[in-house]
Write a protein that holds these residues in place. Structure first.
Motif, PDB file in Angstrom:
ATOM      1  N   ILE A  57      -1.823  -7.391  -2.534  1.00 32.60           N
ATOM      2  CA  ILE A  57      -2.149  -6.165  -1.794  1.00 32.60           C
ATOM      3  C   ILE A  57      -3.573  -5.696  -2.080  1.00 32.60           C
ATOM      4  O   ILE A  57      -4.375  -5.496  -1.177  1.00 32.60           O
ATOM      5  N   TRP A  58      -3.853  -5.498  -3.372  1.00 39.08           N
ATOM      6  CA  TRP A  58      -5.036  -4.745  -3.774  1.00 39.08           C
ATOM      7  C   TRP A  58      -6.232  -5.611  -4.149  1.00 39.08           C
ATOM      8  O   TRP A  58      -7.254  -5.084  -4.607  1.00 39.08           O
ATOM      9  N   SER A  85       6.890  -0.856   0.293  1.00 36.78           N
ATOM     10  CA  SER A  85       7.127  -1.848  -0.757  1.00 36.78           C
ATOM     11  C   SER A  85       8.604  -2.089  -1.050  1.00 36.78           C
ATOM     12  O   SER A  85       8.931  -2.745  -2.039  1.00 36.78           O
ATOM     13  N   TRP A 124       0.673  -7.281  -6.838  1.00 31.72           N
ATOM     14  CA  TRP A 124      -0.456  -6.348  -6.834  1.00 31.72           C
ATOM     15  C   TRP A 124      -1.721  -7.042  -6.335  1.00 31.72           C
ATOM     16  O   TRP A 124      -2.479  -6.483  -5.553  1.00 31.72           O
ATOM     17  N   VAL A 128      -0.557  -0.372   4.857  1.00 34.84           N
ATOM     18  CA  VAL A 128       0.015  -1.016   3.675  1.00 34.84           C
ATOM     19  C   VAL A 128       0.918  -0.069   2.906  1.00 34.84           C
ATOM     20  O   VAL A 128       2.045  -0.410   2.542  1.00 34.84           O
ATOM     21  N   ASP A 175      -5.737  -8.515   0.060  1.00 33.73           N
ATOM     22  CA  ASP A 175      -5.386  -7.897   1.342  1.00 33.73           C
ATOM     23  C   ASP A 175      -4.375  -8.738   2.112  1.00 33.73           C
ATOM     24  O   ASP A 175      -4.564  -9.076   3.280  1.00 33.73           O
ATOM     25  N   VAL A 210       3.063  -1.068  -4.788  1.00 33.79           N
ATOM     26  CA  VAL A 210       2.287  -0.456  -3.713  1.00 33.79           C
ATOM     27  C   VAL A 210       1.266   0.532  -4.283  1.00 33.79           C
ATOM     28  O   VAL A 210       0.332   0.932  -3.592  1.00 33.79           O
ATOM     29  N   PRO A 257      -7.350  -2.692   0.853  1.00 29.66           N
ATOM     30  CA  PRO A 257      -7.001  -3.476   2.047  1.00 29.66           C
ATOM     31  C   PRO A 257      -7.692  -2.892   3.270  1.00 29.66           C
ATOM     32  O   PRO A 257      -8.124  -1.733   3.259  1.00 29.66           O
ATOM     33  N   ASP A 290      -0.108  -9.425   3.139  1.00 30.93           N
ATOM     34  CA  ASP A 290       1.120  -8.706   3.457  1.00 30.93           C
ATOM     35  C   ASP A 290       2.237  -9.126   2.499  1.00 30.93           C
ATOM     36  O   ASP A 290       2.583 -10.311   2.426  1.00 30.93           O
TER      37      ASP A 290
END
Length: 237
Positions: free
Chosen positions: A128-129, A96, A125, A90, A132, A15, A84, A134
């Motif tokens: 998420i980063w 996480s 990673w 998030v 974008d 996260v 995101p 879930d």
């Protein structure tokens, strides 16, 4: 320099975008420095709570700075970090915990050793980063594991291990305890956030927080810092 490898533990949570930077740099340098890198997936939420720290996103000016800071760092470290659409959701609403239990399950089962842990972590990673997506959904964890090269049968077992409602409580508890133990270890080293890198040198430990202490770390362990992309000529065979 001593021929024996220095043990370096890397505590991280997917996260955290700063953890991604530290993760990629340490994964690069383990081929250049005389080190044994041990990946230690842990739960950042637990570290923040127990240490009394506040996430950058909870302080408006820090969050504003973090946005531009990560854009610069993404280019410098050559790590594809993007924000995101709703970073607050998030990082703070979804969190996480489920994802890190999944990573802990990968490590517990030793599916390909730390190579699989490295690949799964990197894919999470990215989700998420970079994309974008879930990572709290089982199907999202499955997709990340597929990209990491884990088979469908193994993924099913990993999901069961990381979700108590799908398996006997005792087996799921083993994974929860593993993640909890790693998180507690980070706190014992003085962690208040991630990444936290702990170097074991001559019977002593040196702990470094963040993704901007590599030059100092190299000095402490007797190695050379060559920037975020070390020269191939320096690689140790």
């Amino acid at each position: 320099m001593s021929s024996s490898k220095k043990v370096i533990e890397l505590f991280y949570d997917v996260v955290s975008p700063y953890s991604w930077l530290g993760f990629e740099v340490m994964c690069r340098y383990r081929h250049f420095w005389n080190i044994e890198l041990k990946l230690r997936p842990a739960f950042l939420g637990g570290v923040m709570q127990e240490s009394g720290n506040k996430p950058p996103g909870m302080v408006p000016n820090k969050f504003k700075y973090m946005t531009s800071d990560l854009q610069r760092l993404s280019k410098y470290f050559d790590v594809p970090i993007g924000f995101p659409a709703d970073p607050f959701e998030v990082m703070f609403q979804k969190g996480s915990l489920r994802a890190m239990r999944f990573v802990a399950a990968v490590q517990e089962r030793e599916v390909g050793g730390d190579k699989q842990v490295e690949k799964v972590s990197r894919e999470l990673w990215r989700r998420i980063w970079c994309e974008d997506k879930d990572i709290t959904l089982p199907e999202s964890l499955s997709e990340a594991a597929v990209k990491a090269g884990i088979s469908a049968g193994e993924i099913e077992e990993l999901l069961k291990l990381s979700q108590s409602r799908l398996l006997k409580l005792s087996q799921s508890q083993q994974i929860k305890d593993k993640l909890k133990s790693s998180t507690e270890n980070a706190l014992e080293y003085g962690a208040f956030g991630f990444p936290m890198v702990v170097c074991h040198v001559n019977g002593k430990t040196e702990a470094f927080f963040g993704s901007d202490r590599f030059e100092l770390m190299a000095h402490c362990i007797g190695e050379k810092w060559e920037g975020p992309q070390p020269s191939k000529a320096s690689a140790k065979l």
